[in-house]
Design a protein around this motif. Structure first.
Motif, short mmCIF file in Angstrom:
data_model
loop_
_atom_site.label_atom_id
_atom_site.label_comp_id
_atom_site.label_asym_id
_atom_site.label_seq_id
_atom_site.Cartn_x
_atom_site.Cartn_y
_atom_site.Cartn_z
N ALA A 619 0.83 -1.21 0.00
CA ALA A 619 0.00 0.00 0.00
C ALA A 619 0.87 1.25 0.00
O ALA A 619 0.56 2.24 -0.70
N TYR A 620 1.95 1.23 0.80
CA TYR A 620 2.87 2.38 0.79
C TYR A 620 3.45 2.58 -0.62
O TYR A 620 3.55 3.71 -1.10
N LYS A 621 3.84 1.49 -1.27
CA LYS A 621 4.41 1.61 -2.62
C LYS A 621 3.37 2.17 -3.59
O LYS A 621 3.68 3.04 -4.42
N ALA A 622 2.13 1.68 -3.47
CA ALA A 622 1.07 2.18 -4.35
C ALA A 622 0.83 3.67 -4.14
O ALA A 622 0.47 4.39 -5.07
N ALA A 623 1.08 4.13 -2.91
CA ALA A 623 0.91 5.56 -2.61
C ALA A 623 2.15 6.37 -2.97
O ALA A 623 2.17 7.59 -2.77
N GLY A 624 3.19 5.71 -3.49
CA GLY A 624 4.41 6.40 -3.89
C GLY A 624 5.37 6.64 -2.74
O GLY A 624 6.36 7.37 -2.91
N ASP A 625 5.15 6.02 -1.59
CA ASP A 625 5.99 6.23 -0.42
C ASP A 625 7.01 5.09 -0.32
O ASP A 625 6.91 4.20 0.54
N LEU A 626 8.02 5.13 -1.22
CA LEU A 626 9.01 4.05 -1.26
C LEU A 626 9.92 4.05 -0.05
O LEU A 626 10.48 3.00 0.31
N THR A 627 10.12 5.18 0.59
CA THR A 627 11.00 5.21 1.77
C THR A 627 10.40 4.41 2.92
O THR A 627 11.14 3.93 3.80
N ARG A 628 9.09 4.24 2.95
CA ARG A 628 8.46 3.40 3.97
C ARG A 628 8.22 1.99 3.44
O ARG A 628 8.24 1.02 4.22
N ALA A 629 8.03 1.85 2.13
CA ALA A 629 7.72 0.54 1.56
C ALA A 629 8.94 -0.38 1.56
O ALA A 629 8.85 -1.56 1.96
N ILE A 630 10.10 0.12 1.09
CA ILE A 630 11.27 -0.75 0.91
C ILE A 630 11.74 -1.38 2.22
O ILE A 630 11.98 -2.59 2.27
N PRO A 631 11.88 -0.64 3.33
CA PRO A 631 12.30 -1.30 4.58
C PRO A 631 11.31 -2.38 5.03
O PRO A 631 11.73 -3.42 5.55
N LEU A 632 10.00 -2.13 4.84
CA LEU A 632 9.03 -3.14 5.22
C LEU A 632 9.15 -4.39 4.35
O LEU A 632 9.08 -5.53 4.85
N TYR A 633 9.34 -4.20 3.04
CA TYR A 633 9.54 -5.34 2.14
C TYR A 633 10.78 -6.13 2.52
O TYR A 633 10.77 -7.38 2.54
#
Length: 718
Positions: A619-633
């Motif tokens: 969901a973070y990636k879909a919202a364009g928030d890669l700085t929060r998405a990548i660490p979670l992934y």
């Protein structure tokens, strides 16, 4: 013996145990142990010495096959063995050398081709049907009829055979072909009495040759040769196959097990009837015993094996019981322990398997702990109708199911169940119409499917679950709880296989029955509603999923509580539906709540918690928030590798998602290796055509194109 078929001068000689040399006397032993000794007049003996065979004399039963392919190496090896040692018998057993092997493997064809190829190097080439001592004697008698007809027509078979033996002793350099030897001991007498020529034997029997003659292995045709032979026979030598026909021929050749006689029979049928190669493969069980022009009805693959089975049954009836059961199992790696319940003790099992091995109907593994059976043998055996007192089961079918049930009861760990899977799958795929249903068999199939699901291979359980559901529906009815569970499991397998269109009708049917029999608020009904909504989301229809999940979540919170495991699943899936509908403003808070509650209730590394963490990252990636998405992934991938394993489907999803995030961030150096690893693992775990595999292949190709474009100099600077 050197390069020529005979050596030394002519004259009577005897070299083997219990052989009889006659010299100038008039007595001749025509069978072993002197059981038949014939007196010949002196004048007749003189004729045996003086009569010469015309050049090229022989009685070969037919011309050399015009489509003899894939046996050049065997033909050369046979020539080397015969010219080096003078005796050979053709077999299928590795590590030995008489021609012997499974009926239809091409023993007689190879022997006939050898005899035609090297006919001019021999003084006489004589073909003998050797299925019994009586026929061997009759075959030898034919030599006298051919070479000394003025006398042979006035005397009996035994006298003529005695004359032939004397002639062969006086005239070296001949070839005797003993075709289809049933008892290796029948040849010992002749090999001892007749050392000055070549003996070539063919036999279905694999054992008993060690004290008689060296043997030569004869294997199946290699796939390319078998495919080429089938194309030539089916389409005609002048017709080049299309790529589609070549593929169909390769598939059919594999189904026929690369067995020459089966290929010849299939090719003749296809050529005469014009049946497409693919259609013949589909109706193989019905046409395996069908003859067409040019095919001897007694030489179809089914007829040949019926004769072999009759011989085996006379020798060891228990062997047929084992083979009938093996017909329904996977052809390879059948453990002896799986078959053991059909025999009272280990000795009986060993002797029964030994009888089958002696006639090449099975092969042992290197460690002798398992056996294999030719897949076409299975096809022939499966085609027999049920007996009068079989309860509707074809021969061996009920035994095979009971063996599976017994093994499943004994084996509850991963390696044993893994060993049972191929045989369970074979049983489901080979079920004939009208076979009785069995709760015990259904339970085993269901248990094996659940085992695969726990191993992350639910997409591969469709066949097992389909078969189990059919049993349950027939015996328990549509609405029985066990039937409902089975139907939902099959729907889940289709969903995991990337086929929501097949999953949805099953989910809908299961939900309707749950509502009818259990009530609208039963936990099982809520789970069924959740599963159906999830399938709607996967099918790209979040508009149907959202209201269903909202209602399900509300009832789950009321009945089970806010942090019940099922409630957390419903909340996560509702967030999925919001995300699929493009409503990230509602999806992200719901994901965050679910993740927090899952960590508190289930633990940080619980599989359901990992699902929530992965979905929030998406969901973070879909919202364009890669700085929060990548660490979670990254965190989710590391935890799934530790908890689930490197190749679990959820781990593969995490790896693929992390690659997507890196690519979105412009970090192709990190994205490409992850894509490559994920693709290789998905091909191995899910299969070449699974939707997730196809997505991985497309994404890797796009990333590689982007990487090449990034390295390419700008056109204005060229």
């Amino acid at each position: 013996m050197t390069d020529g078929p005979g050596s030394g001068g002519g004259g009577p000689r005897a070299t083997g145990e219990r052989s009889l040399s006659v010299g100038g006397s008039v007595s001749v032993a025509i069978t072993g142990d002197g059981a038949e000794v014939v007196m010949l007049p002196a004048e007749t003996v003189r004729w045996a010495k003086e009569v010469e065979a015309p050049p090229g004399e022989g009685n070969l039963p037919g011309p050399a096959s015009g489509v003899f392919v894939g046996r050049a190496a065997e033909l050369a090896e046979l020539r080397r063995l015969l010219t080096g040692e003078g005796e050979a018998a053709v077999t299928r057993v590795a590590g030995t050398r008489v021609i012997h092997g499974l009926g239809g493997i091409g023993k007689t064809t190879l022997a006939l081709h050898y005899a035609h190829t090297f006919r001019r190097t021999y003084t006489l080439v004589w073909w003998i049907n050797a299925t019994s001592t009586k026929q061997i004697v009759a075959g030898l008698a034919g030599i006298a009829t051919r070479l000394c007809p003025h006398w042979a027509t006035t005397t009996g078979v035994q006298e003529r055979a005695a004359w032939a033996i004397r002639w062969l002793q006086w005239h070296p350099g001949w070839l005797l072909v003993f075709d289809n030897v049933e008892n290796p001991a029948d040849l010992r007498h002749y090999l001892g009495m007749l050392p000055d020529g070549h003996h070539l034997a063919t036999s279905r029997t694999a054992t008993g040759w060690h004290a008689v003659a060296p043997t030569m292995p004869l294997g199946l045709l290699d796939p390319d040769a078998a495919t080429g032979l089938l194309c030539t026979l089916a389409l005609g030598a002048e017709c080049a196959p299309t790529p589609r026909q070549r593929r169909d021929a390769a598939a059919l050749a594999a189904e026929l097990g690369y067995l020459p006689l089966a290929l010849e029979q299939a090719g003749a049928y296809l050529f005469e009837t014009g049946t497409p190669l693919g259609e013949y493969r589909a109706m193989l069980g019905q046409v395996i015993d069908t003859t067409v022009g040019g095919i001897d009805p007694e030489r179809t693959i089914a007829a040949v094996w019926r004769h072999t089975l009759t011989v085996i049954e006379r020798r060891n009836p228990q062997a047929i019981t084992l083979l009938d059961a093996m017909a329904w199992l996977a052809p390879d790696v059948i453990p002896r322990t799986l078959l053991a319940p059909l025999c009272p003790d280990a000795r009986t099992l060993g002797e029964a398997l030994g009888a089958l091995h002696a006639y090449n109907m099975i092969a042992y593994s290197a460690d002798r702990r398992s056996v294999s059976v030719h897949r076409l043998v299975q096809t022939v055996l499966r085609g027999r109708p049920p007996g009068k007192e079989s309860g509707g089961y074809p021969p061996g079918r009920q035994d095979a199911e009971r063996l599976l049930q017994r093994a499943a009861d004994d084996d509850t760990g991963s390696p044993p169940w893994e060993r049972l899977l191929p045989h369970a799958i074979a049983i489901t795929e080979s079920t004939p119409p009208g076979t009785p249903a069995s709760i015990e068999t259904a339970n085993v199939l269901q248990a094996l499917a659940e085992y695969q699901d726990r191993e992350g291979r639910n997409a591969h359980t469709v066949g097992l679950r389909t078969a189990a559901l059919a049993h349950y529906e027939q015996l328990l009815g549509e609405s029985h709880p066990q039937t409902l569970t089975s139907r939902q499991g099959l729907a889940g397998a289709y969903q995991d296989a990337g086929d929501p269109d097949r999953a949805i009708p099953l989910y809908e049917a299961a939900l309707a029955l749950c509502e009818e029999t259990l009530g609208d608020a039963h936990p099982r009904t809520l789970a069924g509603r959740n599963d159906l909504a999830n399938a709607y989301t996967d099918a790209g229809n979040p508009a149907r999923a959202v209201p269903l999940l909202e209602a399900t979540l509300a009832r789950s919170e009321k009945l089970l509580g806010d942090i019940h495991a099922h409630t957390l699943i419903h909340r996560n899936n509702l967030a999925n539906a919001y995300k699929a509908a493009g409503d990230l403003a509602r999806a992200i808070p719901l994901y965050e709540t679910t993740l927090r509650q899952s960590e508190e209730t289930l633990g940080v590394t619980h599989p359901d918690t990992l699902i929530s963490r992965n979905n929030l990252a998406g969901a973070y990636k879909a919202a364009g928030d890669l700085t929060r998405a990548i660490p979670l992934y990254k965190a989710t991938l590391g935890q799934r590798e530790r908890v689930l394993g490197e190749t679990h489907p959820h781990t593969l999803n995490s790896r693929h998602n992390l690659a997507n995030a890196y690519r979105a961030a412009g970090d192709l150096a990190r994205a490409v290796p992850l894509y490559e690893t994920t693709l290789a693992q998905r091909e191995r775990v899910l299969g070449e055509t699974h939707p997730h595999t196809l997505i991985s292949r497309d994404n890797l190709a796009d990333a590689l194109r982007a990487a090449r474009a990034a390295r390419r100099p700008d056109s204005t600077n060229r």
